[in-house]
Design a protein around this motif. Structure first.
Motif, PDB file in Angstrom:
ATOM      1  N   MET A 157      14.877 -57.659 -56.408  1.00 27.56           N
ATOM      2  CA  MET A 157      16.721 -57.078 -55.497  1.00 27.56           C
ATOM      3  C   MET A 157      17.081 -55.876 -56.096  1.00 27.56           C
ATOM      4  O   MET A 157      17.855 -56.476 -56.954  1.00 27.56           O
ATOM      5  N   THR A 158      17.797 -55.470 -54.625  1.00 33.08           N
ATOM      6  CA  THR A 158      18.507 -54.331 -55.187  1.00 33.08           C
ATOM      7  C   THR A 158      19.018 -54.429 -53.879  1.00 33.08           C
ATOM      8  O   THR A 158      19.617 -54.853 -52.864  1.00 33.08           O
ATOM      9  N   GLU A 159      20.196 -54.096 -54.819  1.00 35.65           N
ATOM     10  CA  GLU A 159      21.760 -54.265 -54.373  1.00 35.65           C
ATOM     11  C   GLU A 159      22.390 -53.308 -53.237  1.00 35.65           C
ATOM     12  O   GLU A 159      21.980 -52.245 -54.413  1.00 35.65           O
ATOM     13  N   THR A 160      22.912 -53.462 -52.539  1.00 33.57           N
ATOM     14  CA  THR A 160      23.505 -52.174 -51.844  1.00 33.57           C
ATOM     15  C   THR A 160      24.868 -52.444 -52.353  1.00 33.57           C
ATOM     16  O   THR A 160      25.542 -52.384 -53.275  1.00 33.57           O
ATOM     17  N   PRO A 161      25.198 -50.710 -52.362  1.00 29.68           N
ATOM     18  CA  PRO A 161      26.219 -49.765 -53.330  1.00 29.68           C
ATOM     19  C   PRO A 161      27.859 -50.649 -52.767  1.00 29.68           C
ATOM     20  O   PRO A 161      27.649 -50.245 -51.613  1.00 29.68           O
ATOM     21  N   THR A 162      29.256 -50.733 -53.027  1.00 29.41           N
ATOM     22  CA  THR A 162      30.087 -50.876 -52.076  1.00 29.41           C
ATOM     23  C   THR A 162      30.675 -50.140 -51.669  1.00 29.41           C
ATOM     24  O   THR A 162      30.482 -48.451 -52.198  1.00 29.41           O
ATOM     25  N   THR A 163      31.198 -49.527 -50.439  1.00 27.05           N
ATOM     26  CA  THR A 163      31.200 -49.136 -49.903  1.00 27.05           C
ATOM     27  C   THR A 163      32.159 -48.899 -48.808  1.00 27.05           C
ATOM     28  O   THR A 163      32.940 -49.997 -47.637  1.00 27.05           O
ATOM     29  N   VAL A 164      33.079 -47.514 -49.290  1.00 26.01           N
ATOM     30  CA  VAL A 164      34.455 -47.583 -48.778  1.00 26.01           C
ATOM     31  C   VAL A 164      34.636 -46.531 -47.635  1.00 26.01           C
ATOM     32  O   VAL A 164      33.212 -45.939 -48.234  1.00 26.01           O
ATOM     33  N   ILE A 165      35.422 -46.633 -46.940  1.00 31.78           N
ATOM     34  CA  ILE A 165      35.640 -45.531 -45.465  1.00 31.78           C
ATOM     35  C   ILE A 165      37.286 -45.210 -45.837  1.00 31.78           C
ATOM     36  O   ILE A 165      37.979 -46.244 -46.003  1.00 31.78           O
ATOM     37  N   ALA A 166      37.895 -44.247 -45.587  1.00 33.78           N
ATOM     38  CA  ALA A 166      38.795 -43.480 -45.848  1.00 33.78           C
ATOM     39  C   ALA A 166      38.746 -43.071 -44.683  1.00 33.78           C
ATOM     40  O   ALA A 166      37.604 -42.569 -44.051  1.00 33.78           O
ATOM     41  N   GLN A 167      39.869 -42.268 -43.668  1.00 38.75           N
ATOM     42  CA  GLN A 167      39.700 -41.744 -42.841  1.00 38.75           C
ATOM     43  C   GLN A 167      41.126 -40.846 -42.614  1.00 38.75           C
ATOM     44  O   GLN A 167      41.811 -41.392 -42.785  1.00 38.75           O
ATOM     45  N   GLY A 168      40.864 -39.893 -41.628  1.00 36.12           N
ATOM     46  CA  GLY A 168      41.819 -39.364 -41.361  1.00 36.12           C
ATOM     47  C   GLY A 168      41.474 -37.976 -40.752  1.00 36.12           C
ATOM     48  O   GLY A 168      40.721 -37.569 -40.200  1.00 36.12           O
ATOM     49  N   THR A 169      42.952 -37.193 -40.396  1.00 35.78           N
ATOM     50  CA  THR A 169      43.105 -35.868 -40.002  1.00 35.78           C
ATOM     51  C   THR A 169      42.267 -34.873 -40.531  1.00 35.78           C
ATOM     52  O   THR A 169      41.405 -34.107 -40.712  1.00 35.78           O
ATOM     53  N   PHE A 170      43.040 -34.328 -42.284  1.00 34.64           N
ATOM     54  CA  PHE A 170      42.573 -33.211 -43.221  1.00 34.64           C
ATOM     55  C   PHE A 170      42.862 -32.134 -42.369  1.00 34.64           C
ATOM     56  O   PHE A 170      41.866 -31.573 -42.424  1.00 34.64           O
ATOM     57  N   ASP A 171      43.585 -31.831 -42.024  1.00 35.60           N
ATOM     58  CA  ASP A 171      43.707 -30.585 -40.927  1.00 35.60           C
ATOM     59  C   ASP A 171      44.030 -29.734 -42.692  1.00 35.60           C
ATOM     60  O   ASP A 171      43.437 -28.535 -42.071  1.00 35.60           O
ATOM     61  N   ILE A 172      44.688 -29.281 -43.298  1.00 35.19           N
ATOM     62  CA  ILE A 172      44.737 -28.914 -44.498  1.00 35.19           C
ATOM     63  C   ILE A 172      44.754 -29.608 -45.817  1.00 35.19           C
ATOM     64  O   ILE A 172      45.621 -30.223 -45.706  1.00 35.19           O
ATOM     65  N   LEU A 173      43.698 -29.222 -46.222  1.00 32.54           N
ATOM     66  CA  LEU A 173      43.367 -29.734 -47.988  1.00 32.54           C
ATOM     67  C   LEU A 173      44.477 -29.113 -48.050  1.00 32.54           C
ATOM     68  O   LEU A 173      45.095 -28.932 -48.462  1.00 32.54           O
ATOM     69  N   HIS A 174      45.152 -30.542 -49.618  1.00 34.89           N
ATOM     70  CA  HIS A 174      46.002 -30.376 -50.032  1.00 34.89           C
ATOM     71  C   HIS A 174      45.647 -31.328 -50.916  1.00 34.89           C
ATOM     72  O   HIS A 174      45.457 -32.374 -51.157  1.00 34.89           O
ATOM     73  N   PRO A 175      46.101 -32.014 -52.342  1.00 38.04           N
ATOM     74  CA  PRO A 175      46.650 -32.515 -53.977  1.00 38.04           C
ATOM     75  C   PRO A 175      47.180 -34.343 -53.349  1.00 38.04           C
ATOM     76  O   PRO A 175      46.217 -35.050 -53.783  1.00 38.04           O
ATOM     77  N   GLY A 176      47.710 -34.304 -52.081  1.00 36.34           N
ATOM     78  CA  GLY A 176      47.842 -35.613 -51.106  1.00 36.34           C
ATOM     79  C   GLY A 176      46.438 -36.222 -50.738  1.00 36.34           C
ATOM     80  O   GLY A 176      46.000 -37.472 -51.227  1.00 36.34           O
TER      81      GLY A 176
END
Length: 146
Positions: free
Chosen positions: A1-20
């Protein structure tokens, strides 16, 4: 039996990508084996200035990050549609995102989505002058070139 991976969702606008953003997504990815990121559509951003960059460009930039397994554009009418499709184990919020964790948890429960809502830590600048928000980057651009 195969386990499903732990799935994570992040969300946002991400207008100008930066270190934050990189810090947020790296912490989110550490919670599971698969990180999905939902990019807010321009028309749905009401809590701050609308993004400068087009939706697809923001999605493509986020998708290019090594920690991201898949980047999706948000639904035009119902922000929970991609969450219902992905069925994550965790939804991870950025340390300064305006979302109410309890309200999200209640909405998820109402829709029968069993996942935990978490918030990542903030990231302090690592050197003088480092900018960790899109708003500050835009302000600096206007200051220097406006």
């Amino acid at each position: 039996m195969t386990e499903t991976p732990t799935t994570v969702i992040a969300q946002g606008t991400f207008d100008i990508l930066h270190p934050g953003h990189v810090h947020y997504l790296t912490e989110a990815a550490a919670l599971g084996e698969e990180l999905h990121v939902i990019i807010a559509r321009r028309e749905n951003v009401t809590h701050k200035e609308k993004p400068i960059l087009p939706d697809r460009q923001r999605r493509d930039m986020v998708a290019a990050l090594d920690v991201v397994d898949e980047a999706h554009l948000g639904h035009t009418e119902d922000i929970f549609v991609p969450i219902e499709r992905i069925r994550p184990d965790y939804i991870v919020l950025g340390h300064d995102q305006h979302h109410d964790e309890e309200a999200i948890a209640d909405a998820l429960a109402t829709r029968g989505i069993d996942c935990e809502v978490r918030r990542v830590s903030g990231r302090d600048p690592k050197y003088e002058g480092e900018l960790l928000s899109t708003g500050r980057i835009v302000d600096r651009i206007l200051e220097l070139r406006g």
